[in-house]
Scaffold this active site. Sequence first.
Site, PDB file in Angstrom:
ATOM      1  N   TYR A   6      18.513 -10.305  29.098  1.00 60.26           N
ATOM      2  CA  TYR A   6      17.948 -10.930  30.285  1.00 60.26           C
ATOM      3  C   TYR A   6      17.450  -9.851  31.250  1.00 60.26           C
ATOM      4  CZ  TYR A   6      20.047 -14.928  28.003  1.00 60.26           C
ATOM      5  OH  TYR A   6      20.379 -15.870  27.072  1.00 60.26           O
ATOM      6  N   PRO A  54      31.368 -17.653  30.595  1.00 68.13           N
ATOM      7  CA  PRO A  54      30.245 -18.523  30.946  1.00 68.13           C
ATOM      8  C   PRO A  54      29.485 -18.921  29.687  1.00 68.13           C
ATOM      9  CG  PRO A  54      29.760 -16.237  31.510  1.00 68.13           C
ATOM     10  CD  PRO A  54      31.183 -16.267  31.062  1.00 68.13           C
ATOM     11  N   LEU A  64      34.954 -13.030  19.424  1.00 65.08           N
ATOM     12  CA  LEU A  64      35.794 -13.377  18.285  1.00 65.08           C
ATOM     13  C   LEU A  64      37.262 -13.032  18.524  1.00 65.08           C
ATOM     14  CD1 LEU A  64      33.628 -12.628  15.101  1.00 65.08           C
ATOM     15  CD2 LEU A  64      34.253 -14.844  16.083  1.00 65.08           C
ATOM     16  N   GLN A  76      28.592 -16.974  37.264  1.00 63.59           N
ATOM     17  CA  GLN A  76      27.729 -15.883  36.835  1.00 63.59           C
ATOM     18  C   GLN A  76      26.314 -16.140  37.342  1.00 63.59           C
ATOM     19  OE1 GLN A  76      26.047 -15.564  32.712  1.00 63.59           O
ATOM     20  NE2 GLN A  76      27.455 -13.833  32.549  1.00 63.59           N
ATOM     21  N   ARG A  91      28.592  -8.127  33.874  1.00 64.39           N
ATOM     22  CA  ARG A  91      28.574  -8.241  32.406  1.00 64.39           C
ATOM     23  C   ARG A  91      27.508  -7.321  31.847  1.00 64.39           C
ATOM     24  NH1 ARG A  91      28.950 -13.288  28.161  1.00 64.39           N
ATOM     25  NH2 ARG A  91      31.150 -12.778  28.406  1.00 64.39           N
ATOM     26  N   CYS A 142      26.379 -21.412  28.505  1.00 62.96           N
ATOM     27  CA  CYS A 142      25.293 -22.291  28.932  1.00 62.96           C
ATOM     28  C   CYS A 142      25.370 -23.638  28.223  1.00 62.96           C
ATOM     29  CB  CYS A 142      23.943 -21.640  28.669  1.00 62.96           C
ATOM     30  SG  CYS A 142      23.595 -20.247  29.747  1.00 62.96           S
ATOM     31  N   GLY A 180      35.547 -17.852  24.602  1.00 64.97           N
ATOM     32  CA  GLY A 180      34.320 -18.623  24.717  1.00 64.97           C
ATOM     33  C   GLY A 180      34.309 -19.811  23.786  1.00 64.97           C
ATOM     34  N   ALA A 199      25.606 -19.010  33.146  1.00 63.57           N
ATOM     35  CA  ALA A 199      24.513 -18.273  33.784  1.00 63.57           C
ATOM     36  C   ALA A 199      23.729 -19.202  34.704  1.00 63.57           C
ATOM     37  CB  ALA A 199      23.590 -17.681  32.716  1.00 63.57           C
TER      38      ALA A 199
END
Length: 387
Positions: free
Chosen positions: A188, A25, A310, A101, A236, A27, A332, A59
């Site tokens: 978060y 995910p 990575l 998510q 997560r 944003c 990602g 998210a």
Amino acid sequence: MSQPPLFRPFTLRGITAKNRILISPMCQYSAVDGVANDWHLVHLGKFAQGGAGIVMVEATAVTANGRITHGDLGLWHDGQIKPLERIAAFLRDNGAVPAIQLAHAGRKASMQRPWYGNAALTAEDRARGDEPWPIVAPSSVPMEDGWLMPQELSEDQLDDLLEAWRAATLRAVEAGFEMLEVHCAHGYLLHSFLSPLSNMRTDAYGGSRAGRMRFPLQVIETVRAVWPAPLPLAVRVSSVDGVEGGIELADSVVFAREAKARGADIIDCSSGGLLGSATAARIPRGYGFQVPFAETIRKEAEIPTIAVGLILHPDQAESIVEQGQADLVAIGREALFDPNWTLHAQLELTEDDEVFADWPKQYGWWLERREAGLRKLEGRKLPHRRG
């Protein structure tokens, strides 16, 4: 010919992904009032066309005040369902498991979009129409100096948030998603309950590790109770805070065990983010720097894991799965660089003359014919392989 481990199907509950590659995910900060638009459809659709087994929507806030920025997606009202339903259907129709998510930003809410500074909202942001809003957290502790002071959540407000998670989950079901992830990472709301650096409560939701885990585990229970039994639930985590006195890997192993006991099926193993942006470096970064977290949690909590961070090269991803360090590999920002990363990885790892059979037929038809000409021109048998 047998498939490389990275391209073998993977089943969780009643859902089978065609390979072990999940698009993280990410944003986009491009929604209006939490509603998905064509940007999100094309952004996510490319990854399904690119061959990923699972594609996860960014998210998605369970309340309006739980957004990170004004541009975040949401599922706090029914008007947000249909645009996401369109995305889930496109992902599924193009061979990917549609995942989403759900999140609440907590004390990291009411922020700038990253290209405007990725910090607390300023007068310049307000001039663009991005007004700040009141934020909440386990304790009245701002993320950093100069950031908004969050209101400490009361137990009644925690009950309200559980209802918001429940309702958002039901909307995700209606939108047609087949995998859901609860965001307990990156500073978060749920991560800030877990970390002793941000949770200063003295009631049942703070203090000991068991107390700090209590609300995130209640969220997982709430979500699992209404998320259909055949569909998998991911969680997560920030495996470590990377800050002295913060969460350590042993804490995350315990949390993973407790999440599993409440119906979680897989742990998505990230790290950091308690202070600063979600991508701020708090631990040394190298290729696959978070893979050991996924490996340890998989072994010690006895639950499938997702490795992320990575992971850039096909042989690197292949090795992670082949060696049993994780069950899925999340790609990602490398997928932003190359939306066809999965298909290119398959070309590199698979010795098969029908190299474009798994590409969308609209592309594969052209590429097969071009390939025949290129083989003659270049005097080779297989395309794009190293060595």
